[in-house]
Every structure is written in structure tokens, then in C-alpha cells.
Design an enzyme around this catalytic site. Structure first.
Site, PDB file in Angstrom:
ATOM      1  N   CYS A  70      62.313  -4.163  22.773  1.00 29.41           N
ATOM      2  CA  CYS A  70      61.894  -4.872  21.507  1.00 29.41           C
ATOM      3  C   CYS A  70      60.614  -5.566  21.614  1.00 29.41           C
ATOM      4  CB  CYS A  70      63.016  -5.908  21.172  1.00 29.41           C
ATOM      5  SG  CYS A  70      63.027  -6.308  19.533  1.00 29.41           S
ATOM      6  N   ASP A  96      72.347 -13.265  20.949  1.00 30.62           N
ATOM      7  CA  ASP A  96      71.099 -13.788  21.428  1.00 30.62           C
ATOM      8  C   ASP A  96      71.026 -15.385  21.734  1.00 30.62           C
ATOM      9  OD1 ASP A  96      68.349 -14.151  22.074  1.00 30.62           O
ATOM     10  OD2 ASP A  96      67.398 -13.589  20.277  1.00 30.62           O
TER      11      ASP A  96
END
Length: 212
Positions: free
Chosen positions: A7, A130
Site C-alpha cells: 500500500c 489495522d
């Protein structure tokens, strides 16, 4: 063994390393406060380079329909990742802007936070767990923070999920073993500084995830 998303890719060398070494997903951040932010032109060029080689994820934070329309028309992402305070109804409304679906990021600090997944399983096509950002953090993700991975062990969710937060090539195998993750997501863990991806670290991370 786990598949991976690299990412926050913002230049071609990092993208090429991710593609060459087998990343399943590549994430392009469209959120100006992030050091990994891309303008629409740059995101479009990187997406074209990745098309057909990995799934393209447009990472957004509380994006409105105007931005999502621009992304759909120019970047044509396979997935839109929602990393803000989007409600389940908003997640469902974002589906037409992605070719495959919407990924909802959920911040985790303790076991009780996993209950939040239940709110989104009917609306999102994939979940991303996350670490909750530390107090005062300017960004909702990409903070190099981890959470207690074993709280995910043995848990079953209605949708596929990714493990994110504080992952590095040194700890990804441990994280996969502790959590049972089949998909992992890394950003800061393959950088030399915020926003500066290192192709060698990307290659090593992907090898470590596959070998776990």
C-alpha cells in the site's frame, strides 16, 4: 503462506517491484495529508502500469461522490478502500465506484473492537484490520503501529479480511502465525522514510509473507 497488498505506492520502481515479486494488491493513496498521496494524474498512470497484473486499490478517507467519480473514470480501481469514519450505508453506496468492491478499514486496539466488523460485514466486500492510530495522529493508517494479533486467531468473518498495522519483513511471519491471516497489508514497513518505498524491502516482505 499469505498473499499481500503493498500500500501507498507512489512511484514506478516500487510498483514494478511489487508486481514482479507477486503482490496480489497494490494500494494507491488519494488523501492529501498522507506522505503517500497521489494526484489523480499520477494515480492514473500507476494504475495503467499495474492493470491486469495485480488488483488496484484506491485508498480513500471519507471520500465524497465527486472524488469517487473521478477515481472511477480515470483510475478505474478494482477496489476502493475506505479508511475513514464511513458508515455501513456509505460503504454500500460506494460499491458502484469500484470494479470489484469496497474494503472497509477497521481500527483495532483491543478484542472488543472486533465487534465493529459485524456492522460492516453486510456492506463491505472485504475488511481490513489495522491498528487504531495513536492519540493525536494525523493519519488514520500508515502509522507503523501494531495491535495484539492473537485476538484474531480462530475468528471467522463473513467476508475476507486483511491484517495491517506495523507489519515488516521481520515480523510478518509471526503476525500471520499469530492471527491466522491469509492476506496482509504493508506500507511503512517497506519504506526508508514516510512515503519512500524501497524495492528490496518490498521483495523481502513478499517472500516472507509467502514463506510464512
Amino acid at each position: 503462506m499469505a498473499d499481500a497488498k503493498i500500500c501507498g505506492i507512489n512511484e514506478s520502481a516500487a510498483l514494478d517491484a511489487a508486481l514482479f515479486h507477486g503482490a496480489r494488491f497494490v494500494g494507491l493513496v488519494l488523501f492529501p495529508p498522507s506522505p503517500r498521496h497521489l494526484n489523480l494524474e499520477a494515480a492514473t498512470a500507476l494504475a495503467a502500469r499495474a492493470r491486469g497484473k495485480a488488483d488496484i486499490v484506491a485508498v480513500t478517507v471519507d471520500a465524497d461522490d465527486a472524488l469517487l467519480s473521478k477515481l472511477r473514470d480515470a483510475v478505474a480501481p478494482d477496489w476502493v478502500q475506505a479508511h475513514g469514519r464511513e458508515s455501513p450505508a456509505r460503504i454500500a453506496a460506494m460499491r458502484p465506484f469500484a470494479r470489484r468492491g469496497v474494503i472497509k478499514a477497521i481500527g483495532i486496539a483491543r478484542r472488543e473492537d472486533l465487534a465493529e466488523a459485524g456492522r460492516y460485514e453486510g456492506a463491505a466486500d472485504m475488511l481490513l484490520f489495522d491498528a487504531k492510530p495513536p492519540p493525536g495522529a494525523a493519519l488514520p493508517g500508515g502509522n507503523a503501529a501494531a495491535f495484539d494479533w492473537p485476538i484474531l486467531a480462530g475468528r471467522r468473518f463473513a467476508k475476507p479480511w486483511l491484517l495491517s498495522g506495523g507489519l515488516t519483513l521481520q515480523n510478518v511471519a509471526e503476525a500471520i502465525g499469530a492471527s491466522g491471516a491469509a492476506l496482509v497489508d504493508v506500507s511503512s514497513g517497506v519504506e526508508t522514510a514516510p512515503g519512500l518505498k524501497q524495492p528490496e524491502k518490498i521483495a523481502q516482505f513478499l517472500a516472507a509473507a509467502r514463506g510464512a
